[in-house]
Scaffold this motif. Sequence first.
Motif, short mmCIF file in Angstrom:
data_model
loop_
_atom_site.label_atom_id
_atom_site.label_comp_id
_atom_site.label_asym_id
_atom_site.label_seq_id
_atom_site.Cartn_x
_atom_site.Cartn_y
_atom_site.Cartn_z
N ALA A 72 -12.93 -12.78 12.66
CA ALA A 72 -11.67 -13.23 12.07
C ALA A 72 -11.84 -14.58 11.37
O ALA A 72 -11.25 -14.81 10.31
N SER A 73 -12.64 -15.46 11.95
CA SER A 73 -12.87 -16.78 11.34
C SER A 73 -13.48 -16.66 9.96
O SER A 73 -13.20 -17.47 9.08
N LYS A 74 -14.30 -15.63 9.76
CA LYS A 74 -14.96 -15.44 8.47
C LYS A 74 -14.16 -14.57 7.51
O LYS A 74 -14.14 -14.83 6.31
N TYR A 75 -13.51 -13.52 8.02
CA TYR A 75 -13.00 -12.47 7.13
C TYR A 75 -11.51 -12.17 7.22
O TYR A 75 -10.97 -11.51 6.34
N ASP A 76 -10.84 -12.57 8.29
CA ASP A 76 -9.42 -12.22 8.44
C ASP A 76 -8.76 -13.27 9.34
O ASP A 76 -8.45 -13.02 10.50
N MET A 77 -8.56 -14.45 8.78
CA MET A 77 -8.15 -15.59 9.59
C MET A 77 -6.67 -15.65 9.93
O MET A 77 -6.12 -16.71 10.16
N GLN A 78 -6.05 -14.51 10.08
CA GLN A 78 -4.67 -14.49 10.52
C GLN A 78 -4.61 -14.98 11.97
O GLN A 78 -5.48 -14.63 12.79
N PRO A 79 -3.60 -15.78 12.31
CA PRO A 79 -3.56 -16.44 13.62
C PRO A 79 -3.67 -15.51 14.83
O PRO A 79 -4.26 -15.87 15.83
N PHE A 80 -3.10 -14.29 14.74
CA PHE A 80 -3.14 -13.39 15.90
C PHE A 80 -4.52 -12.81 16.17
O PHE A 80 -4.74 -12.17 17.19
N HIS A 81 -5.48 -13.06 15.26
CA HIS A 81 -6.87 -12.69 15.51
C HIS A 81 -7.67 -13.86 16.06
O HIS A 81 -8.82 -13.69 16.45
N LEU A 82 -7.08 -15.05 16.05
CA LEU A 82 -7.81 -16.27 16.40
C LEU A 82 -7.28 -17.01 17.61
O LEU A 82 -8.01 -17.80 18.22
N SER A 83 -6.02 -16.79 17.97
CA SER A 83 -5.38 -17.63 18.98
C SER A 83 -4.52 -16.80 19.91
O SER A 83 -3.67 -16.02 19.45
N ASP A 84 -4.71 -17.01 21.20
CA ASP A 84 -3.86 -16.34 22.19
C ASP A 84 -2.41 -16.75 22.02
O ASP A 84 -1.51 -15.91 22.14
N GLU A 85 -2.18 -18.03 21.75
CA GLU A 85 -0.81 -18.54 21.61
C GLU A 85 -0.11 -17.89 20.43
O GLU A 85 1.03 -17.46 20.53
N ALA A 86 -0.80 -17.82 19.29
CA ALA A 86 -0.21 -17.19 18.11
C ALA A 86 0.00 -15.70 18.33
O ALA A 86 1.04 -15.15 17.95
N ALA A 103 0.53 -14.17 21.10
CA ALA A 103 1.60 -13.95 22.08
C ALA A 103 2.97 -13.88 21.42
O ALA A 103 3.89 -13.27 21.96
N LYS A 104 3.10 -14.46 20.24
CA LYS A 104 4.38 -14.47 19.52
C LYS A 104 4.55 -13.24 18.62
O LYS A 104 5.51 -13.15 17.86
N THR A 105 3.59 -12.32 18.66
CA THR A 105 3.63 -11.12 17.82
C THR A 105 3.72 -9.87 18.69
O THR A 105 3.66 -9.95 19.92
N HIS A 106 3.80 -8.72 18.04
CA HIS A 106 3.80 -7.44 18.75
C HIS A 106 2.48 -7.17 19.46
O HIS A 106 2.42 -6.33 20.35
N PHE A 107 1.41 -7.89 19.09
CA PHE A 107 0.12 -7.70 19.75
C PHE A 107 0.16 -8.22 21.18
O PHE A 107 -0.48 -7.66 22.07
#
Length: 149
Positions: free
Chosen positions: A29-43, A45-49
């Motif tokens: 995710a850091s290289k190719y898809d840096m959306q927060p829900f792929h990088l951070s537990d906190e972010a 947790a605020k989504t449907h994931f």
Amino acid sequence: MIYLEDLEVGQKASFGSYPVTREEVIEFASKYDMQPFHLSDEAAAKTHFGRIAASGWHTCAMTMAMIAKNVVETEQAGLGSPGVDELRWLKPVYPGDTLRIESEIVDVRPSRSKPDIGSFRTAVTVLNQDDVPVMTFTSIVLMRRRPAA
């Protein structure tokens, strides 16, 4: 060596085992898809994931790793792929999951213009450790035909 002539519509295969790690999810995710829900537990947790989830493109890459390993191990006369159809991400993939593949050949065709090759189409389902489908697609594969004796 497995050639196009060795394939039949309806032929099924089950293979692969890919453990999904948190480190790899974040690295991809850091290289190719840096959306927060792929990088951070906190972010996440605020989504449907609800928790950090692998990118769908990472799921594709992990699937390709299992497919390539299978092609090499089973000595297929593959020549690559012009693409996939109907790619669907059905369920999130999480760190701790283990992925595997089930496939079924749905079409086999000799080339009309190149007599030494052909193609086949395979319905691919990627499942997690609970046998829940997480991704599906139809793979189009180019393959050598058996050489004349």
